[in-house]
Design a protein around this motif. Sequence first.
Motif: not given
Length: 269
Positions: A147, A192, A196, A250
């Motif tokens: 990711v 980001t 995640v 989020l």
Amino acid sequence: MNADLIRKWLMYGYAALLLSFIILPLLIVVPMSLTSSNSLAFPTPGYSLRWYEELWIDQRWPNALWNSLVIALSTTLLSCLLGIPAAIGLAWGSFPGKKLIYGIIAAPLVVPVVIVGVAAFSFFATLGLVGNKLSIILTHTAMAVPVMLTTVVASLTTFDRTLVRAAASLGAGTMRIFFKVILPLIAPGVVTGAIVAFIISFDEVVVASFLSVGNERTLPRMIFSGVRESVSPAIAAVAVLLILFSAILLALIGWLQVRSQRMRMRAMA
């Protein structure tokens, strides 16, 4: 009313229905966590904060939260240390087997997590590390690095490499170029990916079920055990806190994406 406006409102309506289908069942957990009963029931016979207080009285919950935070933060750090250099090498490098290496790194994204858990248990059992945080951290890192790699590679695709050459021509060394030129410009992708990666590790339960025992249990593992052994309203209270925490993360990701788009538009202007 023209056709474009009708299509626009139809899309908004479809998105609202889809979000309602996903979110409304989650909101039922909120009144269930505030029940005064000793068991989960909806509608609730009365309201009380006793189960939120129970989370701090029963030391198993704070201990599980601490384990989850340590594992998730360690996983995030390792994912950054491994994913960022790998992303730079794969995005800018040109060498044989590049696609094969990318596929191997991204494999944990497509392999069922149960298989990952069984393989991790078999490997770490031979090393005597089952029940140790290190085994969970390393396995979660293997799941989170793809990711991080993907988000950083996406940021590097719009990176102007002439900035690197300009910095080098002015006498900047490799580390100075990375920290002063590359990292600030790819920071939205890195942050980001880090968020995640943190969520992946913090919410993961299958691998934790194989590798955590006793006092090393993570928070999702505690929830899973509670649902299986004795369904307590304390589980609903934990679920509400996790939903709020995930929503904040989020929202932060969404803000970073908007900020990144604005920065690109200003750079192009």
